[in-house]
Write a protein that holds these residues in place. Sequence first.
Motif, PDB file in Angstrom:
ATOM      1  N   ASP A  59       0.817  -1.213   0.000  1.00 46.10           N
ATOM      2  CA  ASP A  59       0.000   0.000   0.000  1.00 46.10           C
ATOM      3  C   ASP A  59       0.853   1.267   0.000  1.00 46.10           C
ATOM      4  N   VAL A  60       1.930   1.222   0.794  1.00 42.69           N
ATOM      5  CA  VAL A  60       2.805   2.396   0.868  1.00 42.69           C
ATOM      6  C   VAL A  60       3.403   2.686  -0.506  1.00 42.69           C
ATOM      7  N   TRP A  61       3.863   1.607  -1.133  1.00 41.06           N
ATOM      8  CA  TRP A  61       4.478   1.795  -2.452  1.00 41.06           C
ATOM      9  C   TRP A  61       3.446   2.212  -3.494  1.00 41.06           C
ATOM     10  N   ASP A  62       2.227   1.745  -3.337  1.00 45.32           N
ATOM     11  CA  ASP A  62       1.170   2.179  -4.253  1.00 45.32           C
ATOM     12  C   ASP A  62       1.019   3.702  -4.215  1.00 45.32           C
ATOM     13  N   GLY A  63       1.069   4.228  -3.002  1.00 47.62           N
ATOM     14  CA  GLY A  63       0.924   5.675  -2.842  1.00 47.62           C
ATOM     15  C   GLY A  63       2.012   6.433  -3.591  1.00 47.62           C
ATOM     16  N   HIS A  64       3.270   5.988  -3.448  1.00 50.54           N
ATOM     17  CA  HIS A  64       4.384   6.644  -4.153  1.00 50.54           C
ATOM     18  C   HIS A  64       4.236   6.495  -5.660  1.00 50.54           C
ATOM     19  N   LEU A  65       3.856   5.280  -6.052  1.00 53.00           N
ATOM     20  CA  LEU A  65       3.722   4.998  -7.485  1.00 53.00           C
ATOM     21  C   LEU A  65       2.678   5.923  -8.106  1.00 53.00           C
ATOM     22  N   VAL A  66       1.561   6.078  -7.417  1.00 53.51           N
ATOM     23  CA  VAL A  66       0.461   6.893  -7.923  1.00 53.51           C
ATOM     24  C   VAL A  66       0.871   8.364  -7.976  1.00 53.51           C
ATOM     25  N   ASP A  67       1.505   8.832  -6.911  1.00 54.29           N
ATOM     26  CA  ASP A  67       1.880  10.238  -6.847  1.00 54.29           C
ATOM     27  C   ASP A  67       2.893  10.593  -7.951  1.00 54.29           C
ATOM     28  N   LEU A  68       3.973   9.824  -8.016  1.00 52.41           N
ATOM     29  CA  LEU A  68       5.015  10.128  -9.003  1.00 52.41           C
ATOM     30  C   LEU A  68       4.537   9.805 -10.424  1.00 52.41           C
ATOM     31  N   GLY A  69       3.828   8.681 -10.549  1.00 51.96           N
ATOM     32  CA  GLY A  69       3.335   8.268 -11.865  1.00 51.96           C
ATOM     33  C   GLY A  69       2.397   9.304 -12.458  1.00 51.96           C
ATOM     34  N   PRO A  71      -6.344  16.087 -18.841  1.00 52.41           N
ATOM     35  CA  PRO A  71      -6.549  15.818 -17.422  1.00 52.41           C
ATOM     36  C   PRO A  71      -5.349  16.318 -16.616  1.00 52.41           C
ATOM     37  N   ASP A  72      -5.595  16.820 -15.418  1.00 53.00           N
ATOM     38  CA  ASP A  72      -4.459  17.303 -14.620  1.00 53.00           C
ATOM     39  C   ASP A  72      -3.920  16.177 -13.721  1.00 53.00           C
ATOM     40  N   ALA A  73      -2.851  16.496 -12.982  1.00 54.83           N
ATOM     41  CA  ALA A  73      -2.160  15.463 -12.203  1.00 54.83           C
ATOM     42  C   ALA A  73      -3.087  14.833 -11.161  1.00 54.83           C
ATOM     43  N   ALA A  74      -3.984  15.639 -10.560  1.00 48.29           N
ATOM     44  CA  ALA A  74      -4.881  15.102  -9.528  1.00 48.29           C
ATOM     45  C   ALA A  74      -5.865  14.108 -10.146  1.00 48.29           C
ATOM     46  N   ALA A 131      -7.287   8.336 -11.279  1.00 47.74           N
ATOM     47  CA  ALA A 131      -7.500   7.283 -12.276  1.00 47.74           C
ATOM     48  C   ALA A 131      -6.445   6.177 -12.142  1.00 47.74           C
ATOM     49  N   LEU A 132      -5.213   6.592 -11.856  1.00 41.74           N
ATOM     50  CA  LEU A 132      -4.121   5.629 -11.711  1.00 41.74           C
ATOM     51  C   LEU A 132      -4.345   4.762 -10.462  1.00 41.74           C
ATOM     52  N   ARG A 133      -4.788   5.403  -9.384  1.00 42.44           N
ATOM     53  CA  ARG A 133      -5.035   4.682  -8.139  1.00 42.44           C
ATOM     54  C   ARG A 133      -6.102   3.604  -8.354  1.00 42.44           C
ATOM     55  N   GLU A 134      -7.148   3.996  -9.061  1.00 39.66           N
ATOM     56  CA  GLU A 134      -8.251   3.079  -9.338  1.00 39.66           C
ATOM     57  C   GLU A 134      -7.756   1.884 -10.169  1.00 39.66           C
ATOM     58  N   ARG A 135      -6.951   2.182 -11.160  1.00 37.71           N
ATOM     59  CA  ARG A 135      -6.447   1.135 -12.058  1.00 37.71           C
ATOM     60  C   ARG A 135      -5.490   0.187 -11.321  1.00 37.71           C
ATOM     61  N   VAL A 136      -4.671   0.758 -10.440  1.00 35.88           N
ATOM     62  CA  VAL A 136      -3.740  -0.059  -9.658  1.00 35.88           C
ATOM     63  C   VAL A 136      -4.534  -1.038  -8.789  1.00 35.88           C
TER      64      VAL A 136
END
Length: 405
Positions: free
Chosen positions: A187-197, A254-257, A262-267
């Motif tokens: 979960d922690v890594w998901d957060g980083h992945l989503v933010d940077l991605g 689409p902006d970063a937010a 969308a990325l979080r949902e897909r992950v």
Amino acid sequence: MYLRHLQLGSFRNWDRVDLALSPGPTVFVGRNGEGKTNLVEAVGYLATMGSHRVAGDAPLVRQGASQAVVRAALRREDRELLVEIEINPGRANRVRVNRAPLPRPRELLGLVKSVLFAPEDLVLVRGDPAERRRFLDDLLVSRTPRLAGVRSDYDRVLRQRNALLKSGRALLKTARMARGDALATLDVWDGHLVDLGAQLLAARLRLVADLAPHVTRAYAGVAGADAAVAALGYASTVPLAGDGTPVPEGTPLPDAAELAAALRERVAERRGDEVDRGMTLVGPHRDDLVISLGSMPAKGFASHGESWSLALALKLGCFALLRADGDEPILVLDDVFATLDADRRAALATVARSAEQALVTAAVLDDVPAELRRTVVQVAGGQAVPLEGNSAEDAEDGALREEVR
Ligand SMILES: Nc1ncnc2c1ncn2[C@@H]1O[C@H](COP(=O)(O)OP(=O)(O)OP(=O)(O)O)[C@@H](O)[C@H]1O
Ligand SMILES: [Mg+2]
């Protein structure tokens, strides 16, 4: 911007070379294997800290030496910039700008603007998505240096997340641990992945939108006005970021937010597959730049000549984009005139003449349009020697440069 002086030490086949350069076009001519490409590869390295020919740095260091040095004096308007790079394969490079060491080598990125076109660029059209991602990200970092940090942080997070997924899978296989425990830290890594991605995605979408009209125009200029229309689209593992279809100019992005959501949902959707396969399946590292010609994707459909023209148009598009940003990039053309027909040669020569500086290599001088041959450097026997009779820049060129911008 132009390169006023280039010095190489133990770089590729060059033991040492010390070369004064002037604005405008310069042709490096010499027999095959004398080191012409190696010279301009060093210029590309100043801009991207990578080679256009190989992935790692080791081949750049002269056989038998332990490090290579690229030193360059650049002039930007009336400012002088001295850049020195020590290439240490397997260890961190050392970079100095105006004699001050940079805390992190990647802080150099974005300082030297150059666009290099070479036969290797055919892979941008025909090769794997990774080639096009690297193309996009290099241009991205050149325009917005801050993104160098985002890119490298994203890569690091990805490696760690992949390692975790892989070990999670192994643990599950041996049934030593419950699924939830094994993947607790995911979960922690998901957060980083989503933010940077999402930051990377937003920047890539902006870049593709900015670059596309320049590439379309450059392709029409190279292939002729009646040729099919070249376009760019972004194909993403995150549906919101695009399916590869070109987006009409002016469409809101689409902006970063929004991309992060969308990325979080897909992950979340793909998590089961990711655990099964032990790797990260969603994110900008799996995306692609889609180059299309008319209604068809170029990859798999375009002819050899069309693919070449598209690769050229991509690079000329970069050149035009950096220019539109207010920078005058150094144009590097490695061994490309010999393979172009008369019309394409003429189109490329016009752009090269308009550049503040164009560095051109050729094995046969006659392959280079005459208008680019005022300054010729002979490359032979480990030396680069300007030919006698090179003329200084004439007034007409300045006029032309103004005209084409
Ligand atoms: N790390 C290295 N150490 C020593 N020599 C190297 C190294 N890397 C490449 N070379 C040599 O450099 C030469 C190739 O130089 P380069 O590619 O610049 O040639 P070129 O002048 O562009 O030739 P062409 O006209 O065929 O494109 C080859 O002979 C190669 O063996
Ligand atoms: Mg070459």
